[in-house]
Structures are given as structure tokens and as C-alpha cells.
Design a protein around this motif. Structure first.
Motif, PDB file in Angstrom:
ATOM      1  N   GLU A  39     157.497 -88.304  -4.703  1.00  0.00           N
ATOM      2  CA  GLU A  39     156.820 -87.309  -3.860  1.00  0.00           C
ATOM      3  C   GLU A  39     156.392 -86.120  -4.728  1.00  0.00           C
ATOM      4  O   GLU A  39     157.169 -85.651  -5.553  1.00  0.00           O
ATOM      5  CB  GLU A  39     157.783 -86.855  -2.747  1.00  0.00           C
ATOM      6  CG  GLU A  39     157.418 -85.574  -2.010  1.00  0.00           C
ATOM      7  CD  GLU A  39     156.069 -85.636  -1.296  1.00  0.00           C
ATOM      8  OE1 GLU A  39     155.785 -86.632  -0.612  1.00  0.00           O
ATOM      9  OE2 GLU A  39     155.292 -84.661  -1.435  1.00  0.00           O
ATOM     10  N   TYR A  67     149.346 -78.252   1.960  1.00  0.00           N
ATOM     11  CA  TYR A  67     148.157 -78.292   1.092  1.00  0.00           C
ATOM     12  C   TYR A  67     147.054 -77.391   1.631  1.00  0.00           C
ATOM     13  O   TYR A  67     146.211 -76.911   0.886  1.00  0.00           O
ATOM     14  CB  TYR A  67     147.586 -79.706   1.037  1.00  0.00           C
ATOM     15  CG  TYR A  67     148.423 -80.738   0.325  1.00  0.00           C
ATOM     16  CD1 TYR A  67     148.225 -80.999  -1.015  1.00  0.00           C
ATOM     17  CD2 TYR A  67     149.393 -81.479   1.003  1.00  0.00           C
ATOM     18  CE1 TYR A  67     148.959 -81.970  -1.678  1.00  0.00           C
ATOM     19  CE2 TYR A  67     150.134 -82.453   0.353  1.00  0.00           C
ATOM     20  CZ  TYR A  67     149.913 -82.695  -0.984  1.00  0.00           C
ATOM     21  OH  TYR A  67     150.649 -83.659  -1.637  1.00  0.00           O
ATOM     22  N   SER A  93     154.126 -84.386   6.286  1.00  0.00           N
ATOM     23  CA  SER A  93     153.626 -83.488   7.332  1.00  0.00           C
ATOM     24  C   SER A  93     154.658 -83.252   8.432  1.00  0.00           C
ATOM     25  O   SER A  93     154.499 -82.329   9.239  1.00  0.00           O
ATOM     26  CB  SER A  93     152.317 -84.018   7.923  1.00  0.00           C
ATOM     27  OG  SER A  93     151.308 -84.003   6.926  1.00  0.00           O
ATOM     28  N   ILE A 100     156.079 -82.995  18.105  1.00  0.00           N
ATOM     29  CA  ILE A 100     155.880 -83.666  19.404  1.00  0.00           C
ATOM     30  C   ILE A 100     156.009 -85.176  19.252  1.00  0.00           C
ATOM     31  O   ILE A 100     155.421 -85.771  18.338  1.00  0.00           O
ATOM     32  CB  ILE A 100     154.486 -83.309  19.973  1.00  0.00           C
ATOM     33  CG1 ILE A 100     154.435 -81.820  20.292  1.00  0.00           C
ATOM     34  CG2 ILE A 100     154.157 -84.163  21.188  1.00  0.00           C
ATOM     35  CD1 ILE A 100     153.043 -81.301  20.573  1.00  0.00           C
ATOM     36  N   THR A 511     150.555 -88.427  16.002  1.00  0.00           N
ATOM     37  CA  THR A 511     150.587 -89.623  15.154  1.00  0.00           C
ATOM     38  C   THR A 511     151.878 -89.880  14.365  1.00  0.00           C
ATOM     39  O   THR A 511     152.010 -90.916  13.729  1.00  0.00           O
ATOM     40  CB  THR A 511     149.403 -89.557  14.168  1.00  0.00           C
ATOM     41  OG1 THR A 511     149.244 -88.192  13.718  1.00  0.00           O
ATOM     42  CG2 THR A 511     148.119 -90.002  14.821  1.00  0.00           C
ATOM     43  N   GLN A 512     152.840 -88.950  14.382  1.00  0.00           N
ATOM     44  CA  GLN A 512     154.019 -89.147  13.522  1.00  0.00           C
ATOM     45  C   GLN A 512     154.814 -90.405  13.873  1.00  0.00           C
ATOM     46  O   GLN A 512     155.209 -91.177  12.982  1.00  0.00           O
ATOM     47  CB  GLN A 512     154.954 -87.928  13.561  1.00  0.00           C
ATOM     48  CG  GLN A 512     156.193 -88.178  12.696  1.00  0.00           C
ATOM     49  CD  GLN A 512     157.205 -87.053  12.690  1.00  0.00           C
ATOM     50  OE1 GLN A 512     156.870 -85.904  12.965  1.00  0.00           O
ATOM     51  NE2 GLN A 512     158.434 -87.365  12.359  1.00  0.00           N
TER      52      GLN A 512
HETATM   53  C1  LIG Z   1     150.083 -78.895  11.458  1.00  0.00           C
HETATM   54  C2  LIG Z   1     150.357 -80.299  11.912  1.00  0.00           C
HETATM   55  C3  LIG Z   1     150.854 -80.523  13.194  1.00  0.00           C
HETATM   56  C4  LIG Z   1     151.117 -81.829  13.626  1.00  0.00           C
HETATM   57  N1  LIG Z   1     151.787 -82.010  14.802  1.00  0.00           N
HETATM   58  C5  LIG Z   1     152.242 -83.252  15.120  1.00  0.00           C
HETATM   59  C6  LIG Z   1     153.125 -83.438  16.215  1.00  0.00           C
HETATM   60  O1  LIG Z   1     153.536 -82.492  16.877  1.00  0.00           O
HETATM   61  N2  LIG Z   1     153.531 -84.712  16.501  1.00  0.00           N
HETATM   62  C7  LIG Z   1     153.116 -85.785  15.770  1.00  0.00           C
HETATM   63  O2  LIG Z   1     153.464 -86.919  16.108  1.00  0.00           O
HETATM   64  N3  LIG Z   1     152.285 -85.634  14.708  1.00  0.00           N
HETATM   65  C8  LIG Z   1     151.879 -84.391  14.340  1.00  0.00           C
HETATM   66  N4  LIG Z   1     151.128 -84.208  13.217  1.00  0.00           N
HETATM   67  C9  LIG Z   1     150.687 -85.400  12.468  1.00  0.00           C
HETATM   68  C10 LIG Z   1     151.799 -86.084  11.681  1.00  0.00           C
HETATM   69  O3  LIG Z   1     152.634 -85.138  11.061  1.00  0.00           O
HETATM   70  C11 LIG Z   1     151.163 -87.013  10.657  1.00  0.00           C
HETATM   71  O4  LIG Z   1     150.343 -87.960  11.319  1.00  0.00           O
HETATM   72  C12 LIG Z   1     152.184 -87.786   9.833  1.00  0.00           C
HETATM   73  O5  LIG Z   1     153.077 -86.920   9.183  1.00  0.00           O
HETATM   74  C13 LIG Z   1     151.463 -88.641   8.804  1.00  0.00           C
HETATM   75  O6  LIG Z   1     152.414 -89.361   8.099  1.00  0.00           O
HETATM   76  P1  LIG Z   1     152.073 -90.070   6.720  1.00  0.00           P
HETATM   77  O7  LIG Z   1     153.355 -90.671   6.252  1.00  0.00           O
HETATM   78  O8  LIG Z   1     150.891 -90.942   6.898  1.00  0.00           O
HETATM   79  O9  LIG Z   1     151.578 -88.912   5.716  1.00  0.00           O
HETATM   80  P2  LIG Z   1     152.068 -87.434   5.413  1.00  0.00           P
HETATM   81  O10 LIG Z   1     153.035 -86.968   6.415  1.00  0.00           O
HETATM   82  O11 LIG Z   1     150.850 -86.614   5.206  1.00  0.00           O
HETATM   83  O12 LIG Z   1     152.851 -87.569   4.030  1.00  0.00           O
HETATM   84  C14 LIG Z   1     152.219 -87.936   2.833  1.00  0.00           C
HETATM   85  C15 LIG Z   1     153.090 -87.474   1.674  1.00  0.00           C
HETATM   86  O13 LIG Z   1     152.546 -87.994   0.468  1.00  0.00           O
HETATM   87  C16 LIG Z   1     152.620 -87.009  -0.534  1.00  0.00           C
HETATM   88  N5  LIG Z   1     151.601 -87.258  -1.558  1.00  0.00           N
HETATM   89  C17 LIG Z   1     150.261 -87.183  -1.404  1.00  0.00           C
HETATM   90  N6  LIG Z   1     149.645 -87.441  -2.567  1.00  0.00           N
HETATM   91  C18 LIG Z   1     150.621 -87.695  -3.482  1.00  0.00           C
HETATM   92  C19 LIG Z   1     150.615 -88.015  -4.868  1.00  0.00           C
HETATM   93  N7  LIG Z   1     149.461 -88.141  -5.556  1.00  0.00           N
HETATM   94  N8  LIG Z   1     151.795 -88.182  -5.499  1.00  0.00           N
HETATM   95  C20 LIG Z   1     152.980 -88.084  -4.825  1.00  0.00           C
HETATM   96  N9  LIG Z   1     153.037 -87.767  -3.502  1.00  0.00           N
HETATM   97  C21 LIG Z   1     151.872 -87.583  -2.842  1.00  0.00           C
HETATM   98  C22 LIG Z   1     152.364 -85.722   0.236  1.00  0.00           C
HETATM   99  O14 LIG Z   1     152.806 -84.586  -0.499  1.00  0.00           O
HETATM  100  C23 LIG Z   1     153.124 -85.948   1.517  1.00  0.00           C
HETATM  101  O15 LIG Z   1     154.444 -85.508   1.433  1.00  0.00           O
HETATM  102  C24 LIG Z   1     150.824 -82.934  12.764  1.00  0.00           C
HETATM  103  C25 LIG Z   1     150.318 -82.702  11.483  1.00  0.00           C
HETATM  104  C26 LIG Z   1     150.091 -81.394  11.043  1.00  0.00           C
HETATM  105  C27 LIG Z   1     149.562 -81.182   9.648  1.00  0.00           C
END
Ligand SMILES: Cc1cc2nc3c(=O)[nH]c(=O)nc-3n(C[C@H](O)[C@H](O)[C@H](O)COP(=O)(O)OP(=O)(O)OC[C@H]3O[C@@H](n4cnc5c(N)ncnc54)[C@H](O)[C@@H]3O)c2cc1C
Length: 529
Positions: A39, A67, A93, A100, A511-512
Motif C-alpha cells: 500500500e 489523494y 477509501s 454507509i 460501493t464499499q
Molecule cells: C469521501 C468518500 C465517501 C464515501 N462514502 C461511502 C459510504 O458511505 N459507503 C460506501 O459503501 N462507500 C463509500 N465510498 C466509496 C468506497 O469507499 C469505495 O467504493 C471503496 O473504498 C473502493 O474500494 P477499492 O478497494 O476499490 O479501492 P480504494 O478504497 O480506493 O483503495 C485503493 C487503495 O490502493 C492504494 N493504491 C493506489 N495506487 C497504488 C499504488 N500505485 N501502489 C500502492 N498502493 C496504491 C490506495 O492508496 C488505496 O489505499 C466513499 C468514498 C469516498 C472517497
């Protein structure tokens, strides 16, 4: 690639909800295999993340855990550049999100299967939602206990949330006590990823709580590219000069922006675009970075002088300080997620299922709270659940530390504006209902105007994301799909994607939970080889 400093059987890149689930479950399923989770962000979540109300300070601007990307100018938003907060660190994220818990609608996943994501229909994915869940309400036909993601009711919902639910009922919208139950439709309070009033981020859930011994977690390590030799992923190269070899597979879970960025930096993407940036092409894959979908959202914010609401006013600091004691006992103001209540509604009676979502916030949310007002207030968000607009992610530079070019193409499909306008109409009626009279107040930017032409203009000037970008490495069975239904990157051996980017279409909700479900499934695919 320089001599690897270490070799692992599996390497997972990115520790968001999907990456944490993939890495931990894979390590558990294969106790004899070594798994590395890498990470770029910090290992510790920090107090502002752990205290739910801290979201108000984490989302608006760039910091160690956000970011805070900007989009390219959006023609549909009057040429403005949108804001795209994204979490950074163990938990991704889920460190900065609104906590939620919604899964979307069963039909979303049936649509995926119909579009070529064989094996991802609702009946296929539902068991994995249950496997990841620990609902403090207990288990029933729709919920489970014992999973890593603790889901709770808000400890101290505000009076405003109660008034909102009553106002919605006065407008004919039924109260829904469980958006993840038999039906999503209706209005109610959200359940949240919290344990005893604290944010329960994905890293705490999967990495800290389960902690398999064969899983190595490396924070503060940006991955620059995947190493590819003779059409096979053999490891990763890090931006700080280190490198790691993968004996079996590499999995990208860097999120809807990070994963297409890494694939392109590794030479997998639209060939002409990669050549422009001097990146050697391993595979011309036009689908990489295409198909970006996000929930376009418009907020009505009102200034309301009510002590139950939040705002940048002189009395707020003592109020927050007084809330520290109750927070230690898992209750009170600091346990709030701001976006306490909401709903899923149909903008037209003939629709088979809800097409908009509401989020009621107990504070003024103007431009993601980047613009502050010296007032208490509230906000009602309306977003389009299944947008037709499609955007893209492209490289701005061959350096992984440079932000990618993000183009959600908001409102580029006129149907999205029509749904949004209709949804905002429903939101306004709830705000005008008698049960909400106590929360009357002037709306920012005249957002409650009766003049529809003017409202369209106001929407173009103020609409933006509600933070659910997906789809940039689409899963499918056709030649243009980036990954197949077992999440293997087409045309490159030993490489998979497991995160929000694989969604063929955006789900109808936050989407979490779906990302954790994707991680749970990815681990099984990987374990089976
Ligand atoms: C402000 C906000 C509010 C939200 N509210 C909600 C909510 O209430 N309920 C809900 O269900 N969803 C919510 N979401 C959406 C949800 O958090 C995301 O859909 C979910 O976290 C996406 O998961 P992911 O594993 O695809 O990616 P992410 O959670 O984006 O994680 C990706 C990870 O990869 C790492 N990464 C990226 N590039 C590199 C690299 N080159 N090298 C090493 N590491 C890297 C990043 O640093 C990050 O930690 C919200 C999102 C935000 C930003």
C-alpha cells in the motif's frame, strides 16, 4: 527489474476494502502460501479517521489519507473541474468514507451477469456479502453475524434524521428500516461500518482482526508498475526502487483510478496513448481506463440555526469537546457519520426499482465542504443511481506519483440530467413537508427555486460526485473486457484485478460493501488457481 528483495507467492497491490479482503482471505485459504499486500499510504488510520465525525475534516482537502484528485474540466458541469476524494493508506477509501452500508439492488448483479460477467448474478454474490458481514442487529434471512465487517446502527442519530423520515412519510415514501433487506425502496437511517461508535475501516476488519501469519503488509510503498516477462506478470517494481517477485500471481486492487493507472504504466492499455507517454506496450487493451461511471450528485444546502445541526459557528468547539466523554462510551455527536439518513426512490411510478438515492447530512456540504459558511445547517444530496454517462481515466505522466487524468463525463448523457432534475424535485418536496418545518432556512445558490430552467443551470454549476467511481477495468466475456469473470487480465498471465474497477456497471448504492464482496470472491479464484 532489479534483483527482487523478496519473493512471495502472491502480491496484492492496494489495501482498500477489496485489497484487504483479497489478501486476508487468500492467506487464510492457502496457509502454506506467502502473500504480500503493498500500500502506498500510511499504516495508521489516525484519530481523524477513527472518530466518525472526523470525516468532516478528512474529505475536503488533500492530506496524508486523501489523494483529493481533481477531474479534467467537465463540459456537463459548465467546464468546472470536479473534486474526487480517494482514501490512501491501510483501509483505502474506507478511511475517509461516510461508512454507509448498502449493497445495491439484486438486479444490479443480475445485470452484470447478463452483460457477460458469468457467475456474478445476485444469487452468486449474495453469500459473499453475508460472509463479510457482522451485523450487530443479528442474523436473519438478509444478514449475517461473524464476518469481519462490523455493521451497526448509528449510536446517536439526530432529531433532524427523525424529522426527515417523518417528512418523507408525509410525502408518501414508506419508512425502510433496512436498505439491505427484502426491498431497498423507501426512506430511513443508514447502517454504518462502525464498532462501538468508532469507524470500522476495512484494514481493521480484515488485517488487524484476522491477521493471518502468512500475510505480510507493507505500507508507505508506492508500486510503480507490474513487471511483465514473456506475457506473464512476475512481480512488482516500487517507486522507491524496491521490487518483489510473485511466484504465482499479482493482483491489482488499487481502486477505480489507481488500477487502470498501474495497468497503463505497466504497458497494458490503449497502445497509442501509452506510446504518446513513452510507455512500452505489452498489450493493446483499449478497455483499460474506459467505462468510468460515477454517481453524479446535487446538494441542496440550507442554513438552519438548530443546535442539533453541525456548522462552523463559535459554539461548535465547546460542543465537540463536551462530546469526547460520550464518545469514549460509544455515543454522542462524535460517533455521527454526517450523512445519517437517506432513501432510495423512483422518479417515475412506472419504474421497476429506485433510480435515485438521497443522503441527508446534518451540516452544510458546499463543494465537498471545501467552501465553509459561518452557520449551522443541513444538506440533502440527490444522486442518479444508474447513470448513462461514461467517462475515462488516462495517464497524465509516466510517473506513478502524478495524478491520472480523470474524466467522469458527468451529465454527458442527457438522460442523467432528466433523472437528476426529477430526483431533486422529490427531495425538495420532502424538505417542504410539515414535519420538516423546524428545519426551514435559506437554501444556498437558490437551489430550491421553482424555475426549472434556472435549476438546470444551478445543477450544472454545483453538481459533482458522491464518491463512487467504478468500471475502469470492466469485467466481461467479450474481447474488449479488461478482465474475465474470474478477474484474470486478458492477454497477460498471472495478473488479476480485484476492486471497484471491475464492475461492469455502477451498482445502485454506496460501493464499499460490494468491493469487499469482490475481494472475497477474488481470494477464492486465486486459491483455486
Ligand atoms: C469521501 C468518500 C465517501 C464515501 N462514502 C461511502 C459510504 O458511505 N459507503 C460506501 O459503501 N462507500 C463509500 N465510498 C466509496 C468506497 O469507499 C469505495 O467504493 C471503496 O473504498 C473502493 O474500494 P477499492 O478497494 O476499490 O479501492 P480504494 O478504497 O480506493 O483503495 C485503493 C487503495 O490502493 C492504494 N493504491 C493506489 N495506487 C497504488 C499504488 N500505485 N501502489 C500502492 N498502493 C496504491 C490506495 O492508496 C488505496 O489505499 C466513499 C468514498 C469516498 C472517497
Amino acid at each position: 527489474m532489479r534483483e527482487p528483495r523478496g519473493a512471495f507467492d502472491f502480491i496484492v497491490v492496494g489495501a482498500g476494502p477489496a485489497g484487504c479482503a483479497t489478501a486476508t482471505r487468500l492467506a487464510t485459504l492457502k496457509p502454506d502460501a506467502s502473500v504480500l499486500l503493498v500500500e502506498t499510504g500510511p499504516a495508521k488510520s489516525g484519530m481523524r479517521s477513527d472518530v466518525p465525525l472526523g470525516i468532516a475534516t478528512l474529505v475536503p482537502f488533500r492530506n496524508a489519507r486523501n489523494y483529493s484528485y481533481r477531474t479534467v474540466p467537465q463540459a456537463g458541469l459548465g467546464g468546472r473541474r470536479g473534486v474526487q476524494p480517494r482514501g490512501r493508506g491501510l483501509g483505502g477509501s474506507s478511511l475517509i468514507n461516510a461508512m454507509i452500508y448498502t449493497r445495491g439492488q439484486p438486479e444490479d448483479y443480475d445485470d452484470w451477469a447478463r452483460l457477460g460477467a458469468t457467475g456474478w448474478a445476485w444469487r452468486d454474490v449474495f453469500p459473499y456479502f453475508l460472509r463479510s458481514e457482522h451485523n450487530t442487529r443479528g442474523a436473519d434471512a438478509w444478514h449475517a453475524t461473524g464476518g469481519p465487517l462490523t455493521v451497526s446502527d448509528l449510536a446517536s442519530p439526530s432529531d433532524c434524521t427523525r424529522a426527515f423520515i417523518e417528512a418523507a412519510a408525509q410525502c408518501g415514501h414508506s419508512f425502510n428500516p433496512d436498505f439491505n433487506g427484502a426491498s431497498q425502496e423507501g426512506v430511513g437511517a443508514y447502517q454504518v461500518f462502525q464498532q462501538h461508535g468508532r469507524r470500522w475501516n476495512a484494514a481493521r476488519a480484515y488485517l488487524t482482526a484476522l491477521a493471518p501469519k502468512n500475510l505480510t503488509v507493507l505500507a508507505e510503498t508506492p508500486v510503480a508498475r507490474v513487471a511483465i516477462e514473456d506475457g506473464r506478470a512476475t512481480g512488482i517494481a516500487c517507486a522507491n526502487g524496491g521490487s518483489y517477485a510473485a511466484r504465482a500471481e499479482v493482483v491489482l486492487a488499487a481502486g477505480a483510478f489507481g488500477t487502470p493507472q498501474l495497468l497503463m504504466l505497466s504497458g497494458i492499455g490503449p497502445a497509442a496513448h501509452l506510446r504518446e507517454l513513452g510507455v512500452a506496450v505489452h498489450r493493446d487493451a483499449r478497455g483499460v481506463g474506459a467505462n468510468l461511471q460515477d454517481h453524479v450528485d446535487f446538494v441542496i444546502s440550507r442554513k438552519v440555526d438548530d443546535r442539533g445541526l453541525f456548522g462552523t459557528v463559535p459554539g461548535i468547539l465547546p460542543q465537540v469537546l463536551r462530546a469526547i466523554g460520550p464518545f469514549r462510551r460509544g455515543t454522542g455527536l462524535l460517533t455521527g457519520n454526517v450523512a445519517e439518513a437517506g432513501g432510495f426512490l423512483r422518479t417515475r411510478a412506472e419504474l421497476a426499482r429506485p433510480d435515485i438515492q438521497l443522503h441527508l447530512c446534518i451540516g452544510i456540504v458546499d463543494e465537498h465542504s471545501r467552501r465553509l459558511h459561518a452557520a449551522r445547517g443541513l444538506s440533502l444530496h440527490t444522486c442518479v443511481l444508474r447513470p448513462h454517462s461514461r467517462g475515462s481515466v488516462r495517464l497524465a505522466s509516466a510517473n506513478v506519483r502524478a495524478a491520472p487524468l480523470i474524466d467522469p463525463a458527468f451529465l454527458s448523457d442527457p438522460r442523467d440530467m432528466e433523472t437528476l432534475i426529477a430526483g431533486v424535485g422529490l427531495a425538495r418536496r420532502i424538505l417542504a413537508a410539515p414535519a420538516f418545518a423546524r428545519y426551514a432556512g435559506p437554501a444556498l445558490y437558490d437551489a430550491e427555486t421553482d424555475d426549472e430552467v434556472r435549476l438546470r443551470e444551478i445543477i450544472r454549476r454545483h453538481a459533482d460526485t458522491i464518491y463512487h467511481p467504478v468500471g475502469t477495468c470492466r469485467m466481461g466475456s467479450d474481447a474488449n473486457a479488461v478482465v474475465d469473470p474470474e478477474l484474470r487480465v486478458r492477454g497477460v498471465a498471472g495478473l488479476r484485478v480485484a476492486d471497484a474497477s471491475i464492475m461492469p456497471t455502477l451498482i445502485s448504492g454506496n460501493t464499499q460493501a460490494a468491493c469487499a464482496m469482490i475481494g472475497e470472491r477474488a481470494a477464492e479464484f486465486l486459491a483455486c488457481g
